[in-house]
Design an enzyme around this catalytic site. Structure first.
Site, mmCIF file in Angstrom:
data_model
loop_
_atom_site.group_PDB
_atom_site.id
_atom_site.type_symbol
_atom_site.label_atom_id
_atom_site.label_comp_id
_atom_site.label_asym_id
_atom_site.label_seq_id
_atom_site.Cartn_x
_atom_site.Cartn_y
_atom_site.Cartn_z
ATOM 1 N N HIS A 1 -7.838 -1.515 -11.463
ATOM 2 C CA HIS A 1 -6.551 -0.823 -11.351
ATOM 3 C C HIS A 1 -5.377 -1.789 -11.253
ATOM 4 O O HIS A 1 -5.461 -2.852 -10.623
ATOM 5 C CB HIS A 1 -6.552 0.182 -10.198
ATOM 6 C CG HIS A 1 -6.642 -0.389 -8.815
ATOM 7 N ND1 HIS A 1 -5.519 -0.705 -8.068
ATOM 8 C CD2 HIS A 1 -7.700 -0.670 -8.014
ATOM 9 C CE1 HIS A 1 -5.895 -1.154 -6.878
ATOM 10 N NE2 HIS A 1 -7.210 -1.149 -6.820
ATOM 11 N N ASP B 1 -5.522 -6.971 -4.587
ATOM 12 C CA ASP B 1 -6.090 -5.627 -4.738
ATOM 13 C C ASP B 1 -5.168 -4.822 -5.645
ATOM 14 O O ASP B 1 -4.166 -4.278 -5.178
ATOM 15 C CB ASP B 1 -6.229 -4.973 -3.363
ATOM 16 C CG ASP B 1 -6.747 -3.553 -3.408
ATOM 17 O OD1 ASP B 1 -7.204 -3.122 -4.478
ATOM 18 O OD2 ASP B 1 -6.672 -2.871 -2.369
ATOM 19 N N GLU C 1 -4.813 4.170 -8.593
ATOM 20 C CA GLU C 1 -6.049 4.120 -7.805
ATOM 21 C C GLU C 1 -5.770 4.296 -6.333
ATOM 22 O O GLU C 1 -6.559 4.918 -5.599
ATOM 23 C CB GLU C 1 -6.764 2.789 -8.061
ATOM 24 C CG GLU C 1 -8.166 2.676 -7.459
ATOM 25 C CD GLU C 1 -8.204 2.099 -6.056
ATOM 26 O OE1 GLU C 1 -9.294 2.032 -5.473
ATOM 27 O OE2 GLU C 1 -7.135 1.692 -5.538
ATOM 28 N N GLU C 2 -4.648 3.745 -5.870
ATOM 29 C CA GLU C 2 -4.372 3.712 -4.438
ATOM 30 C C GLU C 2 -4.090 5.087 -3.832
ATOM 31 O O GLU C 2 -4.079 5.236 -2.617
ATOM 32 C CB GLU C 2 -3.196 2.774 -4.145
ATOM 33 C CG GLU C 2 -3.450 1.302 -4.483
ATOM 34 C CD GLU C 2 -4.474 0.646 -3.580
ATOM 35 O OE1 GLU C 2 -4.983 1.314 -2.659
ATOM 36 O OE2 GLU C 2 -4.781 -0.536 -3.793
ATOM 37 N N ASP D 1 -13.261 -4.389 -8.429
ATOM 38 C CA ASP D 1 -12.250 -4.251 -7.382
ATOM 39 C C ASP D 1 -12.457 -5.347 -6.342
ATOM 40 O O ASP D 1 -13.230 -6.290 -6.561
ATOM 41 C CB ASP D 1 -12.335 -2.858 -6.744
ATOM 42 C CG ASP D 1 -10.973 -2.318 -6.304
ATOM 43 O OD1 ASP D 1 -10.191 -3.085 -5.698
ATOM 44 O OD2 ASP D 1 -10.696 -1.128 -6.551
ATOM 45 N N HIS E 1 -4.765 -4.993 1.968
ATOM 46 C CA HIS E 1 -3.574 -4.151 2.128
ATOM 47 C C HIS E 1 -2.543 -4.774 3.068
ATOM 48 O O HIS E 1 -1.853 -4.073 3.810
ATOM 49 C CB HIS E 1 -3.943 -2.735 2.592
ATOM 50 C CG HIS E 1 -4.445 -1.869 1.491
ATOM 51 N ND1 HIS E 1 -4.383 -0.496 1.524
ATOM 52 C CD2 HIS E 1 -5.005 -2.182 0.293
ATOM 53 C CE1 HIS E 1 -4.894 0.008 0.402
ATOM 54 N NE2 HIS E 1 -5.278 -1.012 -0.350
#
Length: 381
Positions: free
Chosen positions: A67, A180, A213-214, A236, A323
Site C-alpha cells: 500500500h 509502513d 489500506e490504513e 507490508d 505508526h
C-alpha cells in the site's frame, strides 16, 4: 543498497500520501516503472497496477500488493484565531503528537505549510495533567499565520503529514515516517525490475500499489477484484520485538536484520507459505516466521477472500516504532525480500496447485539465484 535505489526509496517516503491523497506517490511509481512494465493502469480508487507479461502460457498469474498510503491527520475546524483542529487518518497515537512539526497540505497553497502541534508548556500544566495523554481533540495545529490568511489557504478536509523524512542511521539501519508501507512499494518495484532483467516470470506478474489500506484495506479489495490473479502475496511491515518493553512470548521473536518475515496462519494459504519458505531457502536468504492466528491487518485480509478466494501469502519486514514519525528498518531486509519474491515468481509454473492438501511439496533449488542479474538489469534503467 545502491545509492540510486536508496534515492528512490527516499523519494517514496518523502512524497506525502495520507490515506485518500495518494496521487503524488502514484506519479512517482508510474514514472519509475514505465520503462519496465508491459502495461501500467490506475483504477478508479487510485491504485497503480504495473504488469509484466509472463513467458509461459498456462502459468499462474501473480499479484504482489503493497500500500502507498500513510497515516496522517485531517483538518476538521479552523478557529477564529487561525488554529487548526484535526482528526486522525489511520492509526495515529495522540501521545506522540505534542511538540511535533507537521506539513499542512493546504488546498490554497502551492507548497505545504509548516505547522506545529501545540500544547501548553510543562510550566502551565498541573501535576495531574502531566500524567495524562492529551486527547487529539484538545490539540491544535499552529501554522504561524494570521487567521484571515489561514482561512484563505486551508480548507476543511485538507490533510496533514508528519514533518520529517528519511535518514540513514548506523550501518544498514534507517529511520523515516511512512516505511509502513512505502518500503513495500519499493520492494515491488525492485521485484518487477529484476524479473524484467531475467526476461520475466512464467506467468503474468502484477505489482499492485494499493490505496487506503490504513482505513480498512480498501484499495486491495478493488485491486484484487479487478486484477483477479491466480495467486497473490501482500508485502507490508510487521512489529519488530527486538527492543525493550516488547514481550516475545506474546508477540513472537522478530528482529530487524534477520531477514524477511513470512506469515503463517488462517489468513495465509498453506501452499503459498511453503513456496515462500522454499524460495527463501533456495536463495540462501535468512527468514523469520510470524504466527498470525487471526485475520492480519494487511492487504492480505482482502486478497484472500476476493471473488471465489485467492491463495494468498504475506511477507513483511520487521519494523520498530510502527505508526510514529520514527519508524526504523534494516535496509538489508528489503533487499532480501526482493530476492525471495523474485524466486517465488520464477518458480510458479503451470503445475502449481494451491488447494490445501492437494498440492505437491514445492520444488527446492532448480533455478539460478535471483542475485545473478543479467547485464541488462534495470539498474541502468
Amino acid at each position: 543498497m545502491k545509492k540510486k535505489h536508496v534515492a528512490y526509496l527516499q523519494k517514496l517516503l518523502e512524497t506525502p500520501s495520507a490515506t485518500g491523497t495518494e496521487g503524488a506517490v502514484a506519479d512517482v511509481v508510474r514514472a519509475r516503472l514505465a520503462p519496465t512494465a508491459d502495461e501500467i493502469s490506475t483504477d478508479v480508487m487510485g491504485s497503480v497496477h504495473a504488469t509484466l507479461r509472463g513467458t509461459e502460457p498456462g502459468a499462474p498469474s501473480l499479484m504482489l500488493a503493497a500500500h502507498m498510503d500513510e497515516i496522517g491527520l485531517m483538518v476538521t475546524y479552523i478557529s477564529d484565531d487561525g488554529f487548526l483542529s484535526v482528526s486522525s487518518v489511520g492509526g495515529v497515537d495522540a501521545a506522540i503528537l505534542p511538540g511535533m512539526r507537521v506539513d499542512v497540505h493546504a488546498s490554497g497553497a502551492e507548497k505545504p505549510l509548516r505547522g506545529v502541534v501545540g500544547r501548553k508548556p510543562i510550566h502551565l500544566i498541573s501535576p495531574d495533567e502531566r500524567t495524562k495523554v492529551t486527547p487529539l481533540s484538545d490539540l491544535v495545529i499552529d501554522v504561524g499565520m494570521k487567521a484571515k490568511k489561514v482561512k484563505r489557504l486551508v480548507r476543511i478536509g485538507d490533510v496533514i503529514t508528519f514533518g520529517v523524512g528519511f535518514e540513514r542511521m548506523a550501518g544498514t539501519m534507517a529511520v523515516s515516517r511512512a516505511f509502513d508501507d512505502k518500503c513495500g512499494v519499493w520492494v515491488l518495484t525492485r521485484v518487477l525490475e529484476k524479473l524484467a532483467a531475467r526476461c520475466g516470470a512464467p506467468g503474468d506478474v502484477c505489482a499492485a500499489c494499493t490505496v487506503q489500506e490504513e482505513i480498512g484495506v480498501r484499495g486491495a479489495m478493488t485491486s484484487a477484484y479487478g486484477v483477479n490473479p491466480d495467486v497473490a502475496v501482500a508485502f507490508d511491515v510487521t512489529h519488530a520485538t527486538d527492543y525493550p518493553g516488547i514481550s516475545k512470548a506474546k508477540y513472537g521473536d522478530l528482529s530487524c536484520g534477520r531477514g524477511p518475515v513470512i506469515a503463517r496462519g488462517p489468513n495465509i494459504n498453506p501452499e503459498v507459505f511453503e513456496r515462500l519458505v522454499a524460495a527463501a531457502e533456495a536463495e540462501g536468504v535468512p527468514y523469520q516466521v510470524e504466527a498470525e492466528p487471526a485475520v492480519t491487518g494487511t492487504d492480505a485480509r482482502a486478497l484472500q477472500v476476493t471473488r471465489a478466494g485467492i491463495p494468498t501469502g504475506l511477507v513483511s519486514v520487521a519494523l520498530r516504532y510502527m505508526h510514529t514519525p520514527t519508524e526504523v528498518v534494516d535496509l538489508r531486509d528489503l533487499e532480501a525480500a526482493v530476492d525471495v519474491l523474485v524466486r517465488f515468481a520464477c518458480d510458479l509454473d503451470e503445475d502449481a496447485c494451491f488447494v490445501p492438501g492437494l498440492a505437491a511439496a514445492p520444488a527446492r533449488p532448480v533455478r539460478e539465484s535471483a542475485d545473478a542479474e543479467a547485464a541488462s538489469d534495470a539498474e541502468g534503467r
